[in-house]
Motif scaffolding. Structure first.
Motif, mmCIF file in Angstrom:
data_model
loop_
_atom_site.group_PDB
_atom_site.id
_atom_site.type_symbol
_atom_site.label_atom_id
_atom_site.label_comp_id
_atom_site.label_asym_id
_atom_site.label_seq_id
_atom_site.Cartn_x
_atom_site.Cartn_y
_atom_site.Cartn_z
ATOM 1 N N ARG A 109 -16.484 44.412 -25.747
ATOM 2 C CA ARG A 109 -17.462 44.355 -24.615
ATOM 3 C C ARG A 109 -17.603 42.876 -24.259
ATOM 4 O O ARG A 109 -17.749 42.609 -22.893
ATOM 5 C CB ARG A 109 -18.901 44.573 -25.295
ATOM 6 C CG ARG A 109 -20.144 44.624 -24.185
ATOM 7 C CD ARG A 109 -19.849 45.640 -23.094
ATOM 8 N NE ARG A 109 -20.831 45.703 -22.041
ATOM 9 C CZ ARG A 109 -22.080 46.442 -22.202
ATOM 10 N NH1 ARG A 109 -22.311 47.097 -23.300
ATOM 11 N NH2 ARG A 109 -22.974 46.307 -21.158
ATOM 12 N N ASN A 110 -17.165 41.922 -24.978
ATOM 13 C CA ASN A 110 -17.004 40.512 -24.462
ATOM 14 C C ASN A 110 -15.526 39.918 -25.123
ATOM 15 O O ASN A 110 -15.550 39.116 -25.936
ATOM 16 C CB ASN A 110 -18.014 39.682 -25.138
ATOM 17 C CG ASN A 110 -19.751 40.031 -24.503
ATOM 18 O OD1 ASN A 110 -19.884 40.235 -23.651
ATOM 19 N ND2 ASN A 110 -20.489 39.987 -25.608
ATOM 20 N N TYR A 139 -14.393 36.183 -25.952
ATOM 21 C CA TYR A 139 -14.400 35.405 -27.418
ATOM 22 C C TYR A 139 -13.204 35.512 -28.364
ATOM 23 O O TYR A 139 -13.151 34.798 -29.256
ATOM 24 C CB TYR A 139 -15.647 36.121 -28.024
ATOM 25 C CG TYR A 139 -16.919 35.674 -27.492
ATOM 26 C CD1 TYR A 139 -17.411 34.252 -27.766
ATOM 27 C CD2 TYR A 139 -17.686 36.487 -26.854
ATOM 28 C CE1 TYR A 139 -18.563 33.737 -27.052
ATOM 29 C CE2 TYR A 139 -19.163 36.014 -26.104
ATOM 30 C CZ TYR A 139 -19.285 34.658 -26.471
ATOM 31 O OH TYR A 139 -20.623 34.040 -25.912
ATOM 32 N N SER A 175 -16.796 39.345 -30.181
ATOM 33 C CA SER A 175 -16.340 40.184 -28.921
ATOM 34 C C SER A 175 -16.721 41.382 -28.870
ATOM 35 O O SER A 175 -16.633 42.048 -27.775
ATOM 36 C CB SER A 175 -14.869 40.213 -28.976
ATOM 37 O OG SER A 175 -14.319 40.926 -30.034
#
Length: 340
Positions: free
Chosen positions: A4-5, A8, A74
């Motif tokens: 999703r992120n 990172y 992340s």
């Protein structure tokens, strides 16, 4: 599996940099602070004999923990999960008085800033409810349509200023007309108008509009901003606003109009001479079942970051206990400064 992120994951590139400094430091042996203290303040001669180790233990646990931390940040997701969504059938409209009288400072830091603070705090606590924003002086303007984009609403709210509205004065009738038209396209079964003002009105004729609000079952929460003492009004440069005779204009707080607006629509009036939470007041007005939140279930990817976060914490603890700190092996020999 998706992240999703994913940005990172770039933190993993810090690991080679750590290895570089680790090997560089591992090749040197330095005196600690206590050794330096003894060198500076001892009256005897001091000789430091360095006994270098072959190498410090490689921090495998630390590297593994760091890697898992970045993966957890992340937000890896896979599989399916059911998420409970909360959605209200209530729409809120915030009507903010941005006339020049709201610049009076009888309420800290000013009437307008107190009103913004109250409204912003209310918006920040919403969960699925739609909220719109109207700013009004002599005329009323829709600043934001009904939305759940709370960050955008807070940003718009923070930038409102009387200097952006050329027509001075306050007209409740124009505001109430705009609010009725605004709610006509809402589509939700329950609606509420939250009015923040000092109560000064220069238009008149607004009492007739209250009949329509009561007919449409739209309560108005009137929030009075100001004090009974009143205050002078200053512009952004600190200069006083003056009347035609050159005398400073004193804005008088008028709660009577706000009380009538609230009571005529089965709403509530509150004077904001002290800070309070609008959310609590709204909930007290919205106890009927029509304001209950509707629960829905949505299938989505399951969050799996905990599978990486827990091992990362355990490895970090193990690394702290067994790998750090590593002390230099130094022998301090006290003796005469004269080596001859």
């Amino acid at each position: 599996m998706i992240f999703r992120n994913p940005e990172y994951l770039l933190g993993l590139f810090c690991i080679p940099l750590f290895l570089f400094f680790f090997y560089r430091k591992n090749a040197q042996t330095k005196a600690t602070f206590i050794h330096l203290f003894k060198v500076l303040f001892s009256s005897k001669g001091i000789e430091i004999i360095k006994q270098e180790k072959a190498s410090n233990p490689f921090p495998w646990l630390f590297l593994a923990s760091t890697t898992l931390f970045f993966i957890a940040l992340s937000r890896p997701q896979w599989g399916k999960a059911e998420v409970e969504l909360l959605e209200s059938n209530t729409d809120y409209l915030i009507a903010l008085d941005v006339s020049k009288s709201m610049l009076a400072e009888d309420t800290v830091p000013s009437r307008l800033e107190r009103a913004k603070l109250l409204a912003t705090n209310f918006i920040s606590k919403l969960h699925g409810e739609r909220v719109g924003l109207i700013a009004f002086t002599k005329n009323a303007f829709i600043e934001a349509p009904l939305s759940t984009d709370y960050e955008l609403l807070e940003e718009i709210l923070s930038e409102l200023s009387p200097e952006d509205f050329p027509n001075g004065g306050t007209n409740f009738a124009a505001m109430l007309d705009e609010a009725l038209q605004f709610f006509s396209s809402s589509g939700r079964s329950q609606k509420m108008l939250i009015l923040l003002s000092d109560g000064e009105d220069h238009g008149g004729g607004w009492q007739q509009r209250l009949v329509d609000f009561k007919k449409e079952s739209i309560p108005i929460l009137s929030i009075g901003i100001g004090s009974s003492n009143g205050a002078v009004i200053r512009d952004s440069n600190g200069s006083l606003y003056k009347d035609y005779n050159g005398e400073p204009i004193v804005s008088i707080f008028n709660p009577a109009a706000l009380e009538l607006i609230a009571h005529s629509t089965n709403g509530l009036y509150i004077q904001a001479d002290k800070y309070f939470d609008i959310t609590t007041v709204v909930e007290s007005l919205a106890k009927n079942p029509g304001y209950a939140k509707r629960k829905e279930k949505l299938k989505t990817l399951a969050e799996k970051y905990v599978y990486f976060l827990l091992p990362a914490l355990l490895l970090a603890l193990a690394s702290f206990l067994f790998e750090f700190p590593v002390y230099e092996n130094l022998e301090i020999k006290m003796g005469s400064k004269d080596k001859s």
